[in-house]
Design an enzyme around this catalytic site. Structure first.
Site, PDB file in Angstrom:
ATOM      1  N   PRO A 282       0.829  -1.208   0.000  1.00 36.96           N
ATOM      2  CA  PRO A 282       0.000   0.000   0.000  1.00 36.96           C
ATOM      3  C   PRO A 282       0.862   1.257   0.000  1.00 36.96           C
ATOM      4  O   PRO A 282       1.879   1.331   0.695  1.00 36.96           O
ATOM      5  CB  PRO A 282      -0.793  -0.133   1.313  1.00 36.96           C
ATOM      6  CG  PRO A 282       0.117  -0.915   2.210  1.00 36.96           C
ATOM      7  CD  PRO A 282       0.822  -1.887   1.315  1.00 36.96           C
ATOM      8  N   ARG A 320      -0.424  16.449  -9.986  1.00 37.06           N
ATOM      9  CA  ARG A 320      -1.511  15.501 -10.197  1.00 37.06           C
ATOM     10  C   ARG A 320      -2.703  16.089 -10.964  1.00 37.06           C
ATOM     11  O   ARG A 320      -3.245  15.422 -11.850  1.00 37.06           O
ATOM     12  CB  ARG A 320      -1.982  14.913  -8.866  1.00 37.06           C
ATOM     13  CG  ARG A 320      -0.938  14.044  -8.173  1.00 37.06           C
ATOM     14  CD  ARG A 320      -1.516  13.241  -7.015  1.00 37.06           C
ATOM     15  NE  ARG A 320      -2.389  12.182  -7.507  1.00 37.06           N
ATOM     16  CZ  ARG A 320      -3.700  12.226  -7.484  1.00 37.06           C
ATOM     17  NH1 ARG A 320      -4.339  13.278  -6.989  1.00 37.06           N
ATOM     18  NH2 ARG A 320      -4.407  11.225  -7.962  1.00 37.06           N
ATOM     19  N   CYS A 352       4.565  29.161 -16.200  1.00 38.84           N
ATOM     20  CA  CYS A 352       4.199  29.664 -17.535  1.00 38.84           C
ATOM     21  C   CYS A 352       3.687  28.523 -18.417  1.00 38.84           C
ATOM     22  O   CYS A 352       4.315  28.128 -19.402  1.00 38.84           O
ATOM     23  CB  CYS A 352       5.415  30.343 -18.157  1.00 38.84           C
ATOM     24  SG  CYS A 352       5.019  31.313 -19.630  1.00 38.84           S
TER      25      CYS A 352
END
Length: 429
Positions: A282, A320, A352
């Site tokens: 995990p 993400r 940018c």
């Protein structure tokens, strides 16, 4: 569950706290942006997962370092008895640095180098999760040259669709991971003939952020079938590594993912009579809700089409949303009053790139320059994927324990960033 909640702060307002630490006060001390991790949350998540398998002696929970490799985090988990799942020599070194013994380390990854194999063998790791025939032969060469024996499990790809984002799927035939299920028996037979190799287990990991137990059920049924096939041919299969992948809640408006106890019941149904040692990997389940990213609003820019809330955290700090179209809940660090106006806004950073955003068209309480926000569920695949794009400094990481906190990775200086590179000698003078 996590340990981030509003409570009365130093300023007498209701302030988001990490355990007992006021995040407004912490931001003033550390500067923004920064990652903040909760020791109590890490410990709880590890304990809940391990306790779900308490009835199976010998179960080894190997935390997946790639989710969050901060040494303070690893030390926290190591002291609770966690093993470590690693994918590089650097991750092995991190595990060893916090006191994890080699026999609690499993080495995964499709591209292990011979130098990494040698380092792992010297460290006395528990097992290599082998992902191809060429890797198997390379490991045999390294181990036999060193006079050592490598315990292996082939990572078997069951061609099961876990129903997750295509960039975090690992168990389908088109993914780069593992060996085809139908090739496994012949490769295990080859492994028994190679010097320095002891095939002892089977490994399977079908993806990440899985919120439905059905893909696990389908994959584990295939794995059990393979164990029985290999044993019938005379092979000793002593352990099964079932990987990780159990999902966590990123949104409050979606059904909660299965609990570790639900997952454990499924595992026991599938593996109950096999008499094997179980390993797990995990990562996100342990780390995800244990961390947040704290950022400060720089400007609020109103355009004809939309409002942009420009903050000092960017895609190089938390990639993400850009990379996976991932959703992270965003909370004001100072709790808004019940009558606070809400408005739709894009929360964007200074990088940018048009893809530099933390949230799009998100209804949030009205924010102003100087306000602090917390990007929730950022403990996994956050800081570990950060970069210095646009020559921005890496953000610090802070570990909280009760009323205490430690800056476990300080913010570097611009001088140290520049000192890590060099101008060619021919430009000198």
């Amino acid at each position: 569950m996590h340990h981030f909640a509003y409570r009365r702060g130093v300023s007498q307002a209701n302030v988001l706290h990490a355990e007992q630490v006021d995040l407004c006060a912490l931001a003033a001390e550390v500067g923004t942006p920064f990652y903040c991790y909760s020791t109590a949350t890490f410990e709880r998540h590890l304990d809940v997962f391990a306790d779900a398998f308490a009835a199976r002696p010998g179960t080894l929970v190997c935390y997946s370092i790639k989710a969050n490799s901060n040494l303070g985090v690893l030390a926290t988990l190591a002291r609770r008895g966690a093993g470590m799942d690693v994918v590089s020599e650097g991750e092995i070194r991190r595990a060893l640095a916090v006191g994890v013994p080699g026999e609690r380390i499993a080495f995964s990854g499709v591209g292990k180098t011979k130098d990494e194999m040698a380092f792992a063998l010297d460290a006395g790791i528990f097992a290599f999760n082998v992902e191809s025939e060429p890797e198997l032969r390379a490991l045999s060469q390294v181990a036999s040259a060193m006079g050592k024996t490598a315990r292996i499990a082939f990572r078997v790809n069951p061609d099961v669709d876990a129903g997750t984002h295509h960039k975090i799927s690992t168990g389908k035939a088109e993914n780069k991971f593992g060996i085809a299920f139908e090739l496994a028996p012949s490769l295990y037979r080859q492994a028994t003939q190679l010097p320095g190799i002891v095939p002892s287990g089977i490994h399977m990991h079908i993806g990440s952020q899985i919120t439905d137990l059905t893909p696990f059920r389908n994959a584990f049924a295939l794995l059990k079938e393979l164990v029985e096939t290999l044993r019938s041919s005379g092979l000793r299969i002593e352990f099964v590594n079932l990987g990780g992948g159990l999902g966590i809640p990123y949104r409050s408006d979606e059904p909660a993912p299965p609990l570790p106890a639900d997952y454990a019941r499924l595992v026991n149904e599938a593996m109950g009579d096999l008499n094997v040692r179980l390993l797990f990997e995990p990562g996100r389940m342990i780390a995800g809700n244990a961390g947040i990213l704290v950022s400060r609003v720089l400007y609020v820019k109103t355009a004809p089409e939309k409002t942009f809330t420009i903050v000092d955290a960017a895609m190089n700090d938390l990639i993400r949303p850009t990379l996976y179209e991932a959703y992270h809940q965003i909370l004001p660090v100072i709790e808004p009053g019940p009558d606070t106006e809400s408005r739709f806004t894009d929360v964007v950073g200074p990088v940018c790139e048009t893809g530099d955003y933390l949230a799009l068209a998100r209804p949030l309480p009205a924010l102003n320059a100087g306000d602090l926000i917390a990007v929730m569920t950022a403990g996994a695949y956050g800081a570990v994927q950060a970069s210095q794009y646009n020559s921005r400094l890496l953000v610090p990481e802070v570990l909280v324990s009760g009323e205490q906190y430690c800056v476990t990775r300080p913010r570097p200086s611009y001088e140290s960033m520049l000192a890590a590179e060099r101008v060619p000698d021919w430009f000198q003078g």
